[in-house]
Design an enzyme around this catalytic site. Structure first.
Site, short mmCIF file in Angstrom:
data_model
loop_
_atom_site.label_atom_id
_atom_site.label_comp_id
_atom_site.label_asym_id
_atom_site.label_seq_id
_atom_site.Cartn_x
_atom_site.Cartn_y
_atom_site.Cartn_z
CD GLU A 143 -2.99 -1.05 2.30
OE1 GLU A 143 -4.08 -1.63 2.17
OE2 GLU A 143 -2.68 -0.43 3.34
CD GLU A 300 -4.35 -5.92 2.59
OE1 GLU A 300 -5.14 -5.24 3.29
OE2 GLU A 300 -3.12 -5.76 2.60
#
Length: 679
Positions: A143, A300
């Site tokens: 991320e 995710e």
């Protein structure tokens, strides 16, 4: 692919935990894990001392049991010894204060030391594991986000600007620094935006954001280089985030082989959940569009709840299957979770996971995951298929930055994202597949291109839109379009700048309404779209003049009552529409329903869908796969068209495949997947 982030390093590499996890993975029909994402300390507990044995054991055990891994580079969280020995790896904030060690993503992408350490770690990982039978690809960092304002980054920013502009004169002209006597006479005078320094030169703010993206992408490329040097065939991905504003994700498409992203739907907290569900669909479509429509990976999601949202709601029965297949419907070839086993401590100890603290399979969440795993096994025919979108909605990062930085006409509530979503949702409500692109995308493959609030028009974009419409395409633009160029300098000669000829209008002024105020637009009788009645408008009303366009609706109130509010311009073989005011969802749905018919755009189903139900489509060119999804807490009946359908899912061990009747009942938060021959 079905699996989760797996962090055996949190469990001191306990072989009994690994053995039990393998049993549970097989039980839940999970086949791929993302491993080592925050494992730097476990891999290098002190500088130059590497301990790969635990990872050997994990990957070898995976291979023995038919389980695969996206093996991560651990740069998302640097170890404490590195921060202590090399403080330069820690970020400096916009306030020019260096961070202490802690959290994650707290590292400078420009730091030579950090780049050196990342190269060494990734080289060793590649040498050891790039040919491992369990490894299917590289998971690059975690991320990517945020920025650094240290001296290394300041120098890199100045170098970036010199490469872009060449001379200070060119920079000063582009940034319009003559305003407030801010002209730069030396490159060394330039600093990144700061709360106690320069922050109101909009072109500078834009260039800083562009630089941050380019520097982050360069760091990503730097991470990938040692991996590809040893095995160029193994694909790389990086888990991106929900329309994250800080980085222009279109810049990552050249360095990543596969697009993946992390989705945490929140549509279960509203009474009418369609707009929230549509937002996540928009994101799925955008991440699919990043690589030209190739399938992406849902890297995710949560199998139960989160721990970082204002209120952490449990997923209601059916929600896990629905939100997971929502991703598949829009082009994902995976459903992955954060995480496999709940952490015992620290900030994410109460974040949802497949295996709860109780440690066994006898939980509602584990049953939900297992059910989904069984359904994914039934849907393998859909792997690699595409979404046949004939419509594109422009959601452009640089335009977004510029819109939100502009001062006026509304500094609170310009609502760029909500505006894009409102136009997108009109297609979502009607089951029309959509690509979500930036303004540099290829328009030629679409029948319809929608550009909400295209405030910034970069060089060549106006010309390509003009060519698209002249060649027979349909283009829709809104208020606050064609105002500035790529440097946030206003176009001279009248708005909407390079779109003016295509749209056939001149925008003279724009009125910002107070939140409690509203106006209305009244549809002209006999307009070609057959729109009738009046619709409320709020927040923004543009005062426009016709320059070849035809008025389809006019304002109903205020001193500009009777002025055009909705127009169409026939240009070449196509049409260009302009909405001069911010309309409500009811208008968007009515307007686009007519545009869809006029442009001969095919929805997934040729029938009207109930409220909060959508139909999405993937195809292999021979068969269509229709996902019917109910985002309401009520059962809904969907009427099917006259084509022949079969149900692809089997529930409760009972085969339901075979011809489906003319209607189908979707339970609350229900989803069905139908197959038909492609006509």
């Amino acid at each position: 692919m079905h699996g989760a982030d797996y962090n055996p390093d949190q469990w001191q590499h306990d072989p009994q935990v690994l053995e039990e996890d393998i049993r549970l993975m097989k039980l839940a029909k999970c086949n791929v894990m993302a491993v080592g994402i925050f494992g730097w300390t476990a891999l290098e507990p002190e500088e130059g001392v590497f301990t790969f044995e635990w990872l050997d054991r994990v990957l070898n055990t995976f291979a023995e049991n038919g389980i695969y891994a996206w093996l991560a580079t651990p740069s998302g969280a640097r170890p404490a010894w590195m921060a202590e020995q090399y403080p330069e790896v820690l970020r400096v904030g916009a306030n020019r204060v260096r961070n202490l060690f802690g959290a994650r993503h707290n590292h400078c992408y420009s730091s030579p030391v950090y780049r050196e350490k990342v190269t060494e770690m990734n080289r060793r990982l590649a040498e050891r594991y790039s040919q491992h039978p369990a490894v299917v690809g590289w998971h690059i960092s975690n991320e990517y986000s945020d920025d650094c304002h240290c001296n290394y980054c300041q120098e890199a920013f100045r170098g970036w600007l010199q490469n872009k502009y060449g001379t200070l004169d060119a920079l000063n002209q582009a940034w319009w620094t003559s305003f407030w006597s801010h002209t730069y006479t030396s490159w060394s005078q330039i600093e990144s935006p700061a709360p106690h320094g320069e922050k109101l030169v909009h072109a500078m703010n834009l260039d800083w954001k562009r630089f941050v993206t380019d520097q982050t992408v360069d760091f990503c490329r730097h991470e990938i280089a040692p991996l590809k040097a040893i095995n160029g065939e193994l694909p790389v991905t990086a888990n991106l985030m929900d329309a994250y504003e800080g980085l222009n994700y279109w810049k990552f498409t050249d360095v990543l082989d596969v697009i993946s992203w992390d989705a945490y739907p929140t549509w279960h907290h509203a009474k009418d959940q369609s707009s929230l569900a549509a937002w996540f669909s928009l994101n799925h479509d955008m991440f699919r569009s990043l690589r030209g429509g190739q399938p992406f990976l849902l890297m995710e999601s949560t199998p139960s709840t989160t721990n970082w949202q204002p209120v952490s709601k449990l997923k209601r029965p059916g929600m896990h299957l629905l939100s997971s297949l929502q991703a598949v419907a829009h082009g994902s070839d995976s459903v992955q979770y954060f995480q496999w086993r709940k952490s015992r401590g620290s900030s994410e100890k109460l974040h949802g996971a497949v295996v709860d603290h109780v440690g066994h399979e006898h939980t509602r969440v584990f049953r939900d995951v297992t059910e989904l795993g069984g359904h994914l096994e039934q849907l393998t025919e859909i792997l690699g298929t595409t979404v046949p979108a004939e419509t594109a909605v422009i959601f452009d990062w640089e335009n977004r930055w510029a819109v939100k930085d502009s001062q006026g006409p509304r500094n609170m509530g310009i609502n760029y994202e909500q505006t894009v979503l409102s136009h997108y949702q009109a297609f979502w409500d009607q089951g029309v597949p959509v690509d979500v692109i930036d303004m540099t995308g290829d328009f030629s493959k679409y029948k319809l291109v929608v550009a909400p609030m295209l405030y910034m028009v970069r060089p060549g974009v106006g010309e390509r839109i003009e060519q698209f419409v002249a060649g027979g395409g349909t283009f829709v633009a809104t208020y606050w379009s064609g105002v500035v160029d790529e440097n946030d300098l206003c176009f001279l000669g009248g708005f909407p700048g390079p779109l003016r000829q295509t749209l056939g209008i001149w925008s003279e002024e724009i009125d910002g309404l107070y939140d409690q105020d509203e106006n209305q637009i009244i549809c002209n009788e006999g307009n070609p779209l057959e729109l009738t009645g009046a619709f409320k408008v709020r927040e923004l009303c543009e005062l426009i003049h016709l320059e070849g366009a035809q008025a389809l609706a006019v304002y109903g109130e205020d001193f500009y009552a009777g002025m055009p509010a909705l127009t169409v311009n026939r240009f070449g073989q196509g049409k260009a529409y302009y909405m001069a005011a911010r309309t409500e969802q009811s208008f968007q749905n009515s307007f686009y329903k007519q545009i869809i018919k006029e442009a001969n755009i095919k929805p997934a189903l040729q029938t009207e869908l109930p409220h909060q139900v959508t139909a999405q489509i993937r195809t292999d060119g021979v068969h269509d796969f229709i996902f019917l999804m109910n985002f309401s807490d009520q059962d809904q009946t969907v009427l099917l068209d006259e084509q022949s359908y079969s149900d692809m899912l089997i529930s409760d061990g009972t085969a339901e495949s075979g011809t489906v009747n003319s209607s189908i009942v979707l339970q609350s938060y229900g989803v069905r997947v139908l197959k038909r021959s492609r006509s």
